[in-house]
Motif scaffolding. Structure first.
Motif, PDB file in Angstrom:
ATOM      1  N   GLU A   1       2.625 -29.605 -76.124  1.00 29.32           N
ATOM      2  CA  GLU A   1       2.358 -30.920 -75.529  1.00 29.32           C
ATOM      3  C   GLU A   1       3.159 -31.040 -74.239  1.00 29.32           C
ATOM      4  O   GLU A   1       4.328 -30.637 -74.185  1.00 29.32           O
ATOM      5  N   GLU A   2       2.558 -31.611 -73.229  1.00 25.87           N
ATOM      6  CA  GLU A   2       3.178 -31.615 -71.910  1.00 25.87           C
ATOM      7  C   GLU A   2       4.558 -32.262 -71.913  1.00 25.87           C
ATOM      8  O   GLU A   2       5.480 -31.797 -71.236  1.00 25.87           O
ATOM      9  N   HIS A   3       4.750 -33.331 -72.696  1.00 25.62           N
ATOM     10  CA  HIS A   3       5.998 -34.090 -72.614  1.00 25.62           C
ATOM     11  C   HIS A   3       6.840 -33.999 -73.887  1.00 25.62           C
ATOM     12  O   HIS A   3       7.685 -34.861 -74.130  1.00 25.62           O
ATOM     13  N   SER A   4       6.639 -32.955 -74.667  1.00 24.80           N
ATOM     14  CA  SER A   4       7.481 -32.771 -75.861  1.00 24.80           C
ATOM     15  C   SER A   4       8.846 -32.219 -75.456  1.00 24.80           C
ATOM     16  O   SER A   4       9.128 -32.001 -74.279  1.00 24.80           O
ATOM     17  N   GLU A   5       9.701 -31.986 -76.439  1.00 27.26           N
ATOM     18  CA  GLU A   5      11.067 -31.525 -76.189  1.00 27.26           C
ATOM     19  C   GLU A   5      11.068 -30.304 -75.247  1.00 27.26           C
ATOM     20  O   GLU A   5      10.197 -29.449 -75.311  1.00 27.26           O
TER      21      GLU A   5
ATOM     22  N   ILE B   1      -1.679 -25.888 -70.256  1.00 25.15           N
ATOM     23  CA  ILE B   1      -0.594 -26.773 -70.684  1.00 25.15           C
ATOM     24  C   ILE B   1       0.759 -26.099 -70.509  1.00 25.15           C
ATOM     25  O   ILE B   1       1.752 -26.731 -70.118  1.00 25.15           O
ATOM     26  N   TYR B   2       0.809 -24.780 -70.742  1.00 32.06           N
ATOM     27  CA  TYR B   2       2.074 -24.073 -70.518  1.00 32.06           C
ATOM     28  C   TYR B   2       2.419 -24.013 -69.032  1.00 32.06           C
ATOM     29  O   TYR B   2       3.597 -24.043 -68.654  1.00 32.06           O
ATOM     30  N   ALA B   3       1.402 -23.944 -68.179  1.00 34.87           N
ATOM     31  CA  ALA B   3       1.661 -23.947 -66.737  1.00 34.87           C
ATOM     32  C   ALA B   3       2.303 -25.267 -66.318  1.00 34.87           C
ATOM     33  O   ALA B   3       3.228 -25.290 -65.485  1.00 34.87           O
ATOM     34  N   LYS B   4       1.855 -26.374 -66.904  1.00 35.83           N
ATOM     35  CA  LYS B   4       2.457 -27.674 -66.595  1.00 35.83           C
ATOM     36  C   LYS B   4       3.886 -27.749 -67.142  1.00 35.83           C
ATOM     37  O   LYS B   4       4.790 -28.252 -66.476  1.00 35.83           O
ATOM     38  N   ARG B   5       4.064 -27.244 -68.352  1.00 34.22           N
ATOM     39  CA  ARG B   5       5.400 -27.279 -68.944  1.00 34.22           C
ATOM     40  C   ARG B   5       6.368 -26.360 -68.196  1.00 34.22           C
ATOM     41  O   ARG B   5       7.571 -26.653 -68.112  1.00 34.22           O
ATOM     42  N   TYR B   6       5.851 -25.293 -67.633  1.00 29.73           N
ATOM     43  CA  TYR B   6       6.713 -24.407 -66.855  1.00 29.73           C
ATOM     44  C   TYR B   6       7.238 -25.123 -65.617  1.00 29.73           C
ATOM     45  O   TYR B   6       8.403 -24.937 -65.237  1.00 29.73           O
ATOM     46  N   GLN B   7       6.435 -25.958 -64.996  1.00 31.29           N
ATOM     47  CA  GLN B   7       6.907 -26.736 -63.849  1.00 31.29           C
ATOM     48  C   GLN B   7       8.006 -27.705 -64.272  1.00 31.29           C
ATOM     49  O   GLN B   7       8.986 -27.916 -63.542  1.00 31.29           O
ATOM     50  N   ARG B   8       7.884 -28.274 -65.480  1.00 30.13           N
ATOM     51  CA  ARG B   8       8.927 -29.151 -66.009  1.00 30.13           C
ATOM     52  C   ARG B   8      10.193 -28.337 -66.300  1.00 30.13           C
ATOM     53  O   ARG B   8      11.319 -28.818 -66.083  1.00 30.13           O
ATOM     54  N   TYR B   9      10.017 -27.124 -66.799  1.00 31.75           N
ATOM     55  CA  TYR B   9      11.159 -26.231 -67.049  1.00 31.75           C
ATOM     56  C   TYR B   9      11.918 -25.971 -65.748  1.00 31.75           C
ATOM     57  O   TYR B   9      13.151 -26.039 -65.700  1.00 31.75           O
TER      58      TYR B   9
END
Length: 553
Positions: free
Chosen positions: A388-392, A531-539
């Motif tokens: 999920e984009e905004h999970s932990e 979704i992982y690409a978006k989470r990678y930007q958050r990382y």
């Protein structure tokens, strides 16, 4: 018996693994794993100070016990047909030696002194010294750090030497030279008794000690004395020549042939670091990133010299001609904590088991069973959670950052916690962080002009965790092949042993004949890539915030 046999010895963080293989086809005929008893007791280490030391007796006893156990399994006919031994080790794991090449901890007066022991790769006590090396290098026109990514790390050779010289006057006075573990074991096996004659491998010299042909060897004396006058004279007592792992360090000494039960004609190969020999054992191919995934990761990439010779990749752990495969450029990167991140969470969750259950044999058995099942069960439950984009979200720098851009002072981060956060969600966030850290390495190679065409997974995590390997493929949006061998690093050492003994004329031939192939390939799940690409930007954003917070704290 017409077959020739070779021995590969893989020195890991917790244990030494030995295999005997048929040099003709790579088939394993015997193996042994020996855990280091002093290390297992936690002796000479202090995690709170990032001090991790290993006693040379652990290495010597592990070598002798492992080879003897393996030979007992294989039988006398195989023992008589062994033609060569090669070793790989963790690195940078150097030690202070006297003029005879003896580690100081083997002398009575230093037998319990951690500063006289091998300074393990994960020891970060020399952060200050690494910073001073980087600051001094910036004042010299030669850019002596350009082949190690532009940043010198506290995990490496010179920073550790300077730290030991500063903190322990007795050790300083007794130290003649400074030697990597992978260079010292061949010296030991060949009966070496003069540190000045010790043969150094290009792998350790180029990636950790600043050796480069362009410098005429090591940087000049004035560079080291500018860092600290305590380094005066060490350059002259180190080395001007290096060797590839396809070359021989010499022939086994009569004493060690007797101690191990081997022929007196056995060739001893030049040593190297585990990930470098592991890449060969894992049948590395040009522009394919070989990921040795264990407590940390070491990522190896090889490329033809004529295609990358003028390319300098910023922020990696070095690019050294011949450090993996002679005649090719070897490039190294990696993460300071990988499996260690999962072990950390497991230890946190297991605190009640360790401290609240009664101290009885039955309770001890129950605790061990639950500890053994902790990470597998967390993996199973985490795999049921969709990304999920905004999970932990977490940052994997629990032991600092190795690459890109070494900084061992950085710490890990976890954010996005809520009352619904449970152990599987925390584990998923930590697992994602390790995969995102791996993606940052690939991104750096590609940004600097070195394409990554595929991934090869070797090591304990690659073999054991389908959950993390599938996540790795999804995060990278790239297939990852898992090598079949259980002992890829030791197998790589065996391939180099066969080459050093002349069974093969080059290591590529040994790799083709002795390679065991791949057992599985994980393909990206297209439904999860975006979704992982978006989470990678958050990382990356969280990583920038964590770095900024460190700078102002």
């Amino acid at each position: 018996m017409s077959s020739k046999y070779v021995i590969g010895v893989d020195y890991g963080t917790d244990s030494v693994r030995t295999i005997i293989v048929d040099a003709g086809n790579g088939n394993e005929v015997a193996s042994a794993v020996v855990h280091y008893p002093r290390w297992k007791q936690g002796l000479y280490c202090n995690a709170a100070e990032s001090r991790f030391r290993q006693h040379p007796l652990d290495y010597i006893e592990g070598l002798e016990t492992g080879i003897r156990k393996s030979l007992a399994q294989a039988g006398p006919e195989v023992a008589a047909a062994v033609v060569a031994i090669s070793v790989d080790t963790t690195g940078s794991t150097p030690v202070a030696v006297d003029a005879a090449g003896t580690p100081l901890a083997l002398l009575p007066e230093f037998k319990d002194n951690p500063n006289a022991m091998f300074v393990l790769w994960k020891d970060h006590t020399s952060i200050r010294e690494a910073a001073e090396i980087n600051a001094t290098a910036a004042t010299f026109p030669g850019n002596y750090l350009r082949f190690v990514g532009g940043i010198y790390s506290s995990e490496w050779f010179w920073a550790k030497l300077l730290h030991i010289l500063r903190v322990d006057e007795q050790v300083r006075k007794a130290t003649y030279s400074w030697v990597e573990h992978c260079d010292w074991i061949p010296f030991l096996l060949t009966g070496g008794n003069k540190a000045s004659e010790l043969k150094r491998g290009i792998c350790s010299a180029g990636h950790k000690a600043l050796y480069a042909a362009e410098f005429g060897g090591l940087p000049p004396e004035e560079f080291f004395t500018a860092i600290d006058p305590l380094l005066a004279g060490f350059r002259a007592r180190l080395f001007d020549k290096t060797y590839t792992s396809s070359e021989a360090a010499g022939t086994i000494s009569a004493e060690w042939a007797r101690r191990l039960g081997l022929p007196a004609t056995v060739t001893v190969g030049i040593g190297a670091f585990d990930a470098h020999m592991g890449a060969v054992g894992g049948q590395i191919a040009p522009y394919h990133l070989s990921k040795v995934m264990g407590t940390s990761t070491c990522d190896m990439l090889v490329a033809p010299m004529d295609e990358v010779q003028n390319t300098l990749v910023k922020g990696i752990c070095g690019q050294v001609p011949g450090s993996v495969i002679p005649g090719m450029m070897g490039m190294e990167a990696g993460q300071s904590a990988f499996g260690d991140c999962y072990a950390w969470l497991s230890n946190v969750l297991a605190w009640p088991l360790q401290h609240l259950l009664p101290d009885t044999p039955e309770a001890a058995r129950l605790k061990q069973e639950m500890l053994d099942e902790m990470i597998p069960e967390l993996s199973r439950q985490a795999a049921l959670l969709p990304p999920e984009e905004h999970s932990e979200m977490a940052i994997d720098w629990l032991n600092g950052r190795r690459t890109p851009d070494a900084n061992q002072e950085l710490k890990g981060t976890i954010t996005g916690l809520q009352l619904a956060t449970d152990a599987p969600r925390l584990f998923r966030a930590i697992a994602e962080a390790t995969c995102f850290g791996a993606k940052a390495i690939v991104e750096r190679f590609e940004r600097e002009g070195v394409p990554v065409k595929g991934l090869i997974g070797i090591g304990g995590v690659a073999k054991k965790s389908a959950f993390i390997m599938q996540m790795m493929a999804d995060v990278m949006n790239m297939p990852i092949r898992i090598h079949r061998s259980e002992q890829t690093c030791a197998l790589g050492a065996a391939m180099f042993a066969a080459t050093a003994a002349g069974v093969y004329s080059k290591v590529e031939d040994a790799m083709e004949a002795m390679g065991q192939g791949f057992e599985k390939e994980y393909l990206p799940d297209s439904s999860r890539v975006a979704i992982y690409a978006k989470r990678y930007q958050r990382y990356k954003a969280l990583g920038e915030f964590t770095t900024t917070l460190h700078k102002i704290s």
